[in-house]
Design an enzyme around this catalytic site. Sequence first.
Site: not given
Length: 231
Positions: A54, A200, A203
Amino acid sequence: MHIMALVRQPHYLLAAVLLFQGCGGTVPERNGSSEPLAAAPPDTRPVIAAFGDSLTEGFGVDPERSYPAALQRELDARGYRYRVVNLGISGDTTTDGLQRLSTVLSYRPEIVILEFGANDGLRGIPVTRARANLDRMIAALEDAGAAVILAGMTLPPNYGPAYIREFERMYHDLAAQYELPLIPFLLEGVGGTERYMQRDGLHPTAEGNVKVAHNVLAHLEPLLKTRASRR
């Protein structure tokens, strides 16, 4: 118009088009010209494959705001003729990466920025397994003629100092074994900084990805200069 007429209308339109073509007519293109649109020339630039999870894909931001997209813009601005291909998939572990090697190799990349391991670490997967997978990926990529840049990661402190040390050492050991350029921590100057990280805490934001691209470029550009001098 009656509903049946609406249903049948596409068939009549298709028949009219085929009849017109059969009579030697030319169906106009959407731009209003009777000439067919020219195909875009193939992109023959050497490929830099950004291969990872990711963090490479650009989770939580638009695709053009991922770090590979920012890296492409930097390369273009500096006059390097390379095409950066984003081959990141969110959630991938080193095992998933190993299974996707054939896709990466199909691009015949000249350089691969290899970024895996974070999801292994967050799931508590044994470091020995992650290392073995990375080892196999590096070997396969180099056998195919690609130069590999290894992107290192770390883990939150709650995973314990012993596991974190072993995890971080994995990247250093592999880089030494294969004599690879190593990015010690991909998110250097980004991770832990609210301005550059999404809510979060895992990221980067679009702005953070620009900094990640610069972290990568610091290790990529010397390799590009060396290759340019050999040509």
